[in-house]
Scaffold this motif. Structure first.
Motif, PDB file in Angstrom:
ATOM      1  N   VAL A 152      32.498  81.390  92.431  1.00  0.00           N
ATOM      2  CA  VAL A 152      31.327  81.608  93.392  1.00  0.00           C
ATOM      3  C   VAL A 152      30.493  82.070  92.571  1.00  0.00           C
ATOM      4  CG1 VAL A 152      31.292  83.159  95.067  1.00  0.00           C
ATOM      5  CG2 VAL A 152      33.640  82.545  95.457  1.00  0.00           C
ATOM      6  N   ASP A 153      29.222  81.251  93.068  1.00  0.00           N
ATOM      7  CA  ASP A 153      28.163  81.471  92.578  1.00  0.00           C
ATOM      8  C   ASP A 153      26.882  81.842  93.484  1.00  0.00           C
ATOM      9  OD1 ASP A 153      25.611  81.993  91.707  1.00  0.00           O
ATOM     10  OD2 ASP A 153      25.429  79.841  90.553  1.00  0.00           O
ATOM     11  N   GLU A 154      26.604  83.382  93.535  1.00  0.00           N
ATOM     12  CA  GLU A 154      25.478  83.700  95.397  1.00  0.00           C
ATOM     13  C   GLU A 154      24.247  82.470  95.256  1.00  0.00           C
ATOM     14  OE1 GLU A 154      27.426  86.584  97.050  1.00  0.00           O
ATOM     15  OE2 GLU A 154      28.190  86.137  95.637  1.00  0.00           O
ATOM     16  N   PRO A 206      19.561  67.568  94.076  1.00  0.00           N
ATOM     17  CA  PRO A 206      20.569  68.521  93.178  1.00  0.00           C
ATOM     18  C   PRO A 206      20.306  69.534  92.503  1.00  0.00           C
ATOM     19  CG  PRO A 206      20.710  65.877  93.136  1.00  0.00           C
ATOM     20  CD  PRO A 206      19.624  66.800  93.817  1.00  0.00           C
ATOM     21  N   GLY A 207      20.649  70.573  92.635  1.00  0.00           N
ATOM     22  CA  GLY A 207      20.516  71.767  92.204  1.00  0.00           C
ATOM     23  C   GLY A 207      19.950  72.860  93.671  1.00  0.00           C
ATOM     24  N   SER A 208      19.367  72.355  94.332  1.00  0.00           N
ATOM     25  CA  SER A 208      18.546  73.238  94.960  1.00  0.00           C
ATOM     26  C   SER A 208      19.250  74.075  95.971  1.00  0.00           C
ATOM     27  CB  SER A 208      17.526  72.213  95.946  1.00  0.00           C
ATOM     28  OG  SER A 208      18.073  71.592  97.045  1.00  0.00           O
ATOM     29  N   GLN A 230      34.809  74.104  92.784  1.00  0.00           N
ATOM     30  CA  GLN A 230      33.974  74.534  91.717  1.00  0.00           C
ATOM     31  C   GLN A 230      32.562  73.731  92.130  1.00  0.00           C
ATOM     32  OE1 GLN A 230      35.203  72.863  87.923  1.00  0.00           O
ATOM     33  NE2 GLN A 230      36.524  73.951  87.774  1.00  0.00           N
ATOM     34  N   LYS A 231      31.562  75.023  91.456  1.00  0.00           N
ATOM     35  CA  LYS A 231      29.752  74.438  92.083  1.00  0.00           C
ATOM     36  C   LYS A 231      29.831  73.380  91.981  1.00  0.00           C
ATOM     37  CE  LYS A 231      25.915  76.540  90.967  1.00  0.00           C
ATOM     38  NZ  LYS A 231      25.341  77.365  89.707  1.00  0.00           N
ATOM     39  N   GLN A 232      30.564  71.865  91.178  1.00  0.00           N
ATOM     40  CA  GLN A 232      30.067  70.631  90.348  1.00  0.00           C
ATOM     41  C   GLN A 232      30.619  69.912  92.236  1.00  0.00           C
ATOM     42  OE1 GLN A 232      32.236  70.076  87.148  1.00  0.00           O
ATOM     43  NE2 GLN A 232      34.376  69.401  88.026  1.00  0.00           N
ATOM     44  N   TYR A 233      32.116  70.347  92.548  1.00  0.00           N
ATOM     45  CA  TYR A 233      32.972  70.024  93.254  1.00  0.00           C
ATOM     46  C   TYR A 233      31.745  69.558  94.648  1.00  0.00           C
ATOM     47  CZ  TYR A 233      37.199  70.749  90.591  1.00  0.00           C
ATOM     48  OH  TYR A 233      37.419  70.698  89.639  1.00  0.00           O
ATOM     49  N   ARG A 234      31.093  70.920  95.126  1.00  0.00           N
ATOM     50  CA  ARG A 234      30.019  71.423  96.424  1.00  0.00           C
ATOM     51  C   ARG A 234      29.194  70.670  95.518  1.00  0.00           C
ATOM     52  NH1 ARG A 234      33.059  76.248  94.509  1.00  0.00           N
ATOM     53  NH2 ARG A 234      31.461  77.174  94.087  1.00  0.00           N
ATOM     54  N   GLU A 235      28.340  70.643  94.179  1.00  0.00           N
ATOM     55  CA  GLU A 235      27.520  69.617  94.527  1.00  0.00           C
ATOM     56  C   GLU A 235      27.417  67.895  95.052  1.00  0.00           C
ATOM     57  OE1 GLU A 235      23.951  69.791  92.898  1.00  0.00           O
ATOM     58  OE2 GLU A 235      24.759  70.918  94.221  1.00  0.00           O
ATOM     59  N   LEU A 237      29.621  67.057  97.279  1.00  0.00           N
ATOM     60  CA  LEU A 237      29.922  66.769  98.812  1.00  0.00           C
ATOM     61  C   LEU A 237      28.638  67.040  99.034  1.00  0.00           C
ATOM     62  CD1 LEU A 237      32.807  69.130  99.401  1.00  0.00           C
ATOM     63  CD2 LEU A 237      32.362  66.595  99.459  1.00  0.00           C
ATOM     64  N   ARG A 238      27.347  68.299  98.622  1.00  0.00           N
ATOM     65  CA  ARG A 238      25.855  68.327  98.881  1.00  0.00           C
ATOM     66  C   ARG A 238      25.559  66.562  99.364  1.00  0.00           C
ATOM     67  NH1 ARG A 238      26.609  73.129  96.113  1.00  0.00           N
ATOM     68  NH2 ARG A 238      26.834  74.719  96.960  1.00  0.00           N
ATOM     69  N   ALA A 239      25.171  65.768  97.561  1.00  0.00           N
ATOM     70  CA  ALA A 239      25.202  64.769  97.768  1.00  0.00           C
ATOM     71  C   ALA A 239      24.980  63.454  99.478  1.00  0.00           C
ATOM     72  CB  ALA A 239      25.609  63.760  96.448  1.00  0.00           C
ATOM     73  N   ALA A 240      26.202  64.544 100.217  1.00  0.00           N
ATOM     74  CA  ALA A 240      26.613  63.348 101.476  1.00  0.00           C
ATOM     75  C   ALA A 240      25.014  63.281 101.986  1.00  0.00           C
ATOM     76  CB  ALA A 240      27.705  64.016 102.181  1.00  0.00           C
ATOM     77  N   ASP A 241      24.161  65.027 102.292  1.00  0.00           N
ATOM     78  CA  ASP A 241      22.739  65.076 102.802  1.00  0.00           C
ATOM     79  C   ASP A 241      21.982  63.562 102.014  1.00  0.00           C
ATOM     80  OD1 ASP A 241      20.536  65.651 103.711  1.00  0.00           O
ATOM     81  OD2 ASP A 241      21.074  67.714 103.093  1.00  0.00           O
TER      82      ASP A 241
END
Length: 158
Positions: free
Chosen positions: A124-126, A76-78, A60-65, A67-71
């Motif tokens: 999956v959000d393009e 967020p959201g970009s 899900q998008k929230q799960y990937r967000e 994981l992106r927070a590792a950077d």
């Protein structure tokens, strides 16, 4: 050209894998600590300049967000981030056969009857820029495609 690879199973708590082995889908409360552990491991690698490939089901998008927070520089959201995502794109029938085979060989703890609950969660959000790779290819071709797509996008010209 060199990178570390981690499978996400190393950080599942025993009671969560037992739950899945019994055919019980995980809840958000089950997944959150797992995702946070993965995020923290990715962050340690990014901060130390390592390139890491993490195999996990960030469905899900929230799960990937998370994981992106590792950077450390992620806004967020970009979706502009050092953390990249690859979707191994394959039909449900192929996934079911592969999962059943791996479970029968003792190489996966999730039974095939939980696959549909996983597919139901998939978003999956393009706009996220997720790389899709045809997972019916040979493993070598899949790895080569991922390396070309992910590492090519890290060049300043893009």
């Amino acid at each position: 050209d060199g990178y570390c690879h981690y499978g996400s199973q190393w950080c599942w708590e025993v009671n969560k894998t037992e739950k899945m082995q019994k055919g019980i889908p995980l809840t958000e409360e089950d997944r959150t600590p797992w995702l946070e552990t993965l995020r923290d491991a990715l962050n340690s690698s990014l901060v130390s300049g390592k390139t890491v490939v993490l195999g996990c089901s960030a469905l899900q998008k929230q799960y990937r967000e998370t994981l992106r927070a590792a950077d450390p520089n992620y806004e967020p959201g970009s979706f502009v981030c050092l953390v990249k995502f690859v979707l191994l794109d394959v039909g449900c029938e192929v996934l079911a056969a592969r999962l059943a085979r791996r479970a029968a060989e003792g190489k996966h703890f999730m039974p095939a009857n939980l696959l549909q609950s996983q597919l139901d969660l998939l978003q999956v959000d393009e706009s996220e820029g997720i790389f899709k790779v045809d997972a019916t290819q040979s493993p070598e071709a899949i790895v080569n495609t991922i390396e070309a797509k992910v590492f090519h996008t890290r060049t300043p010209s893009r």
